[in-house]
Design a protein around this motif. Structure first.
Motif, mmCIF file in Angstrom:
data_model
loop_
_atom_site.group_PDB
_atom_site.id
_atom_site.type_symbol
_atom_site.label_atom_id
_atom_site.label_comp_id
_atom_site.label_asym_id
_atom_site.label_seq_id
_atom_site.Cartn_x
_atom_site.Cartn_y
_atom_site.Cartn_z
ATOM 1 N N VAL A 11 -0.992 -5.409 2.969
ATOM 2 C CA VAL A 11 0.075 -4.263 2.253
ATOM 3 C C VAL A 11 0.815 -4.765 1.079
ATOM 4 O O VAL A 11 0.069 -4.257 -0.101
ATOM 5 C CB VAL A 11 1.677 -4.391 2.940
ATOM 6 N N VAL A 12 0.513 -5.709 0.720
ATOM 7 C CA VAL A 12 0.747 -6.455 -0.712
ATOM 8 C C VAL A 12 -0.175 -6.486 -1.868
ATOM 9 O O VAL A 12 -0.194 -5.816 -2.845
ATOM 10 C CB VAL A 12 1.939 -8.053 -0.601
ATOM 11 N N ARG A 14 -3.188 -4.865 -0.903
ATOM 12 C CA ARG A 14 -3.733 -3.143 -1.116
ATOM 13 C C ARG A 14 -2.775 -2.399 -1.661
ATOM 14 O O ARG A 14 -3.989 -2.170 -3.181
ATOM 15 C CB ARG A 14 -4.040 -2.650 0.384
ATOM 16 N N THR A 15 -1.311 -2.552 -1.490
ATOM 17 C CA THR A 15 -0.260 -1.787 -3.230
ATOM 18 C C THR A 15 -0.129 -3.494 -3.927
ATOM 19 O O THR A 15 0.403 -1.950 -5.144
ATOM 20 C CB THR A 15 1.353 -1.793 -2.126
ATOM 21 N N GLN A 16 -0.947 -3.699 -4.062
ATOM 22 C CA GLN A 16 -0.888 -4.561 -5.708
ATOM 23 C C GLN A 16 0.764 -4.260 -5.947
ATOM 24 O O GLN A 16 1.495 -3.741 -7.039
ATOM 25 C CB GLN A 16 -1.185 -3.721 -6.863
ATOM 26 N N SER A 17 1.515 -4.811 -5.293
ATOM 27 C CA SER A 17 2.921 -4.720 -5.217
ATOM 28 C C SER A 17 3.771 -6.077 -5.220
ATOM 29 O O SER A 17 4.481 -6.388 -5.032
ATOM 30 C CB SER A 17 3.651 -3.924 -3.726
ATOM 31 N N GLN A 19 5.306 -7.902 -8.251
ATOM 32 C CA GLN A 19 5.824 -7.488 -9.633
ATOM 33 C C GLN A 19 5.191 -8.167 -10.730
ATOM 34 O O GLN A 19 5.243 -10.232 -10.764
ATOM 35 C CB GLN A 19 7.174 -7.935 -9.327
#
Length: 177
Positions: A11-12, A14-17, A19
Motif C-alpha cells: 500500500v505504501v 502503490r499509493t506513494q505515501s 512523506q
C-alpha cells in the motif's frame, strides 16, 4: 514477511505515501522505508526489497536493493546475464543504513527477473537445497516450445522439491522491455 506487513508495504509503495520521498529515486525509497519500518516496532521483523525505476525516454533502469537477491537482466545469447544489486542491508535493522542507486542501460527485448529467495532456496526430497546459482542456470536455458520462462521455472522448482507444493513462497516478476 507476514501477510499483513506485505500488504502495508504494498500500500505504501502503490499509493506513494512516504512523506517527502521521491519515488523515482529508489535509494530514497529504501532509506525512508528503513526509517518508517524499524524492527523494534514490527515485532523484530526485517524485510528485503529490490526497487527499480525504468525511464522510457532514456531506456535506463535505476535501482537499489536492501538484503534482497539480485534482480537478473537477460538479453540474447550474445549478451551476458547481469545481476543487479547494490548490496544494501536488510531493511528495518539499522537506522543508520544508507542505500544507494545504480543504473544500467536497457535494450529492446531484454527481460528483467525479480524474485524472492523462495524461487531458489528449494529443499529437495533427498538432496541439497537449491541455490541462487541453480536458478540462474535455469534462467539462461531456452524456453520450451510453446511455453513461457515462468512456467519453466515453476516446473523446475516443483521437480527440485519433488512435489507440486513448495515449502516457501515463490515470487517471480518478469518484465520484457
Amino acid at each position: 514477511i507476514p501477510p499483513a506487513r506485505k500488504v502495508a508495504l504494498a500500500v505504501v509503495l502503490r499509493t506513494q505515501s512516504l512523506q517527502g520521498t521521491d519515488f523515482s529515486n529508489p535509494a530514497a525509497v529504501l532509506n525512508q522505508l528503513n526509517y518508517v519500518f524499524p524492527m523494534e516496532r514490527q515485532n523484530n521483523l526485517l524485510f528485503t526489497l529490490w526497487y527499480g525505476v525504468f525511464d522510457r525516454g532514456t531506456w535506463e533502469l535505476t535501482y537499489a536493493s536492501g538484503g534482497h537477491p539480485p534482480a537478473v537482466l537477460l538479453g540474447d545469447r550474445a549478451t551476458p546475464m547481469q545481476k543487479l544489486s547494490t548490496g544494501g542491508r536488510v531493511l528495518g535493522c539499522d537506522p543508520a543504513a544508507a542505500y544507494r542507486n545504480e543504473s544500467c542501460k536497457i535494450a529492446h527485448g531484454q527481460r528483467l527477473y525479480v524474485f524472492s529467495d523462495g524461487a531458489y532456496e528449494i529443499a529437495g526430497p533427498a538432496g541439497p537445497t537449491a541455490q541462487l546459482s541453480d536458478l540462474l542456470q535455469q534462467l539462461e536455458l531456452p524456453v520450451a516450445a510453446g511455453g513461457s520462462k515462468l512456467d519453466d521455472l515453476v516446473r523446475w522448482a516443483q521437480a527440485t522439491r519433488g512435489q507440486l507444493a513448495l515449502e516457501d513462497d515463490m515470487s517471480i516478476l518478469e518484465v520484457e522491455f
